[in-house]
Write an enzyme that holds these catalytic residues in place. Sequence first.
Site, PDB file in Angstrom:
ATOM      1  N   GLY A  43       0.788  -1.244   0.000  1.00 16.94           N
ATOM      2  CA  GLY A  43       0.000   0.000   0.000  1.00 16.94           C
ATOM      3  C   GLY A  43       0.809   1.278   0.000  1.00 16.94           C
ATOM      4  O   GLY A  43       0.330   2.328  -0.430  1.00 16.94           O
ATOM      5  N   ASP A  98      -0.109   3.272   4.270  1.00 11.15           N
ATOM      6  CA  ASP A  98      -1.208   3.859   3.496  1.00 11.15           C
ATOM      7  C   ASP A  98      -2.341   4.339   4.388  1.00 11.15           C
ATOM      8  O   ASP A  98      -2.834   5.446   4.246  1.00 11.15           O
ATOM      9  CB  ASP A  98      -1.724   2.873   2.419  1.00 11.15           C
ATOM     10  CG  ASP A  98      -2.081   1.498   2.967  1.00 11.15           C
ATOM     11  OD1 ASP A  98      -1.976   1.258   4.193  1.00 11.15           O
ATOM     12  OD2 ASP A  98      -2.469   0.631   2.150  1.00 11.15           O
ATOM     13  N   ASP A 101      -6.187   2.078  10.360  1.00 12.08           N
ATOM     14  CA  ASP A 101      -7.614   1.820  10.538  1.00 12.08           C
ATOM     15  C   ASP A 101      -7.836   1.458  12.017  1.00 12.08           C
ATOM     16  O   ASP A 101      -8.003   2.348  12.845  1.00 12.08           O
ATOM     17  CB  ASP A 101      -7.993   0.689   9.570  1.00 12.08           C
ATOM     18  CG  ASP A 101      -9.475   0.393   9.526  1.00 12.08           C
ATOM     19  OD1 ASP A 101     -10.260   1.175  10.069  1.00 12.08           O
ATOM     20  OD2 ASP A 101      -9.857  -0.645   8.948  1.00 12.08           O
ATOM     21  N   LYS A 129      -8.457   6.511   9.778  1.00 14.65           N
ATOM     22  CA  LYS A 129      -9.901   6.324  10.007  1.00 14.65           C
ATOM     23  C   LYS A 129     -10.113   6.256  11.512  1.00 14.65           C
ATOM     24  O   LYS A 129     -10.123   5.167  12.082  1.00 14.65           O
ATOM     25  CB  LYS A 129     -10.333   4.971   9.436  1.00 14.65           C
ATOM     26  CG  LYS A 129     -10.905   4.981   8.052  1.00 14.65           C
ATOM     27  CD  LYS A 129     -11.433   3.581   7.749  1.00 14.65           C
ATOM     28  CE  LYS A 129     -11.419   3.281   6.283  1.00 14.65           C
ATOM     29  NZ  LYS A 129     -11.704   1.858   6.013  1.00 14.65           N
TER      30      LYS A 129
HETATM   31  P1  IMP Z   1      -5.332  -1.854  10.803  1.00 10.93           P
HETATM   32  O1  IMP Z   1      -4.460  -2.864  11.471  1.00 10.93           O
HETATM   33  O2  IMP Z   1      -6.799  -2.108  11.056  1.00 10.93           O
HETATM   34  O3  IMP Z   1      -4.954  -0.427  11.115  1.00 10.93           O
HETATM   35  O4  IMP Z   1      -5.169  -2.173   9.273  1.00 10.93           O
HETATM   36  C1  IMP Z   1      -4.667  -1.332   8.357  1.00 10.93           C
HETATM   37  C2  IMP Z   1      -4.628  -2.047   7.020  1.00 10.93           C
HETATM   38  O5  IMP Z   1      -5.946  -2.445   6.599  1.00 10.93           O
HETATM   39  C3  IMP Z   1      -4.116  -1.089   5.974  1.00 10.93           C
HETATM   40  O6  IMP Z   1      -2.728  -1.162   5.859  1.00 10.93           O
HETATM   41  C4  IMP Z   1      -4.842  -1.554   4.741  1.00 10.93           C
HETATM   42  O7  IMP Z   1      -4.100  -2.570   4.091  1.00 10.93           O
HETATM   43  C5  IMP Z   1      -6.134  -2.145   5.231  1.00 10.93           C
HETATM   44  N1  IMP Z   1      -7.268  -1.198   5.097  1.00 10.93           N
HETATM   45  C6  IMP Z   1      -7.962  -0.600   6.085  1.00 10.93           C
HETATM   46  N2  IMP Z   1      -8.926   0.200   5.623  1.00 10.93           N
HETATM   47  C7  IMP Z   1      -8.836   0.143   4.266  1.00 10.93           C
HETATM   48  C8  IMP Z   1      -9.578   0.766   3.193  1.00 10.93           C
HETATM   49  O8  IMP Z   1     -10.510   1.588   3.371  1.00 10.93           O
HETATM   50  N3  IMP Z   1      -9.183   0.434   1.939  1.00 10.93           N
HETATM   51  C9  IMP Z   1      -8.165  -0.426   1.675  1.00 10.93           C
HETATM   52  N4  IMP Z   1      -7.457  -1.024   2.640  1.00 10.93           N
HETATM   53  C10 IMP Z   1      -7.789  -0.753   3.931  1.00 10.93           C
HETATM   54 MG    MG Z   2      -1.452  -1.774   4.396  1.00 10.08          MG
END
Ligand code: IMP
Ligand code: MG
Length: 179
Positions: A43, A98, A101, A129
């Site tokens: 990403g 990228d 979340d 987010k």
């Molecule tokens: P986290 O561990 O939940 O913060 O995950 C983050 C990862 O989830 C990012 O590096 C993305 O690969 C994926 N991700 C989270 N939200 C999105 C989105 O809206 N579009 C695409 N990939 C996302």
């Molecule tokens: Mg990622």
Amino acid sequence: MHKDIDEILIPRAELEARVKALGEQISADYAGRTVTLVGVLKGCVLFMSDLAKCITVDTRMDFMMLSSYSGAHSTGVVRILLDLKESIEDCDVLIVEDIVDSGLTMEYMLQNLKTRRPRSVEICSLLEKPSRRKTTVPVKYSGFTIPDKFVVGYGLDYNGIYRNLPYIGVMKESAIERK
Ligand code: IMP
Ligand code: MG
């Protein structure tokens, strides 16, 4: 606009302007030092290549590839698929991601990199987010705060597609069902 995109959330010109500003901020903060950008594949690719061009201090680049275990929801249990090539001992590391979340991936990365004795570690994420955050990982350099929508483009994918779109877009529900 791509046929599977409902709405352009962040157009190309806004991405360019914000990335340039982040590069200037990073260049000022790391003045006189060498920054080691650690990109999280895949990403980070479009964002990191544009960001690096806007950084004026000496810059190293290295990469990691991570995979979250199982299913649609991030569990925070992360597997390293590709590790750094170089040691980061005594380096000023800036993780380039990228999107943050839940924050579980970044929490894991921070813990993991800190065991390698860098001088400093910070996070730079193009998107955040906040509504879905489950951790308090500090994102020092944040491009844009976005609502809880599934976005693609500028490195972000859905089932491996759409990374090459030059903007951040919200996917059509109908396209999510089909792909
Ligand atoms: P986290 O561990 O939940 O913060 O995950 C983050 C990862 O989830 C990012 O590096 C993305 O690969 C994926 N991700 C989270 N939200 C999105 C989105 O809206 N579009 C695409 N990939 C996302
Ligand atoms: Mg990622």
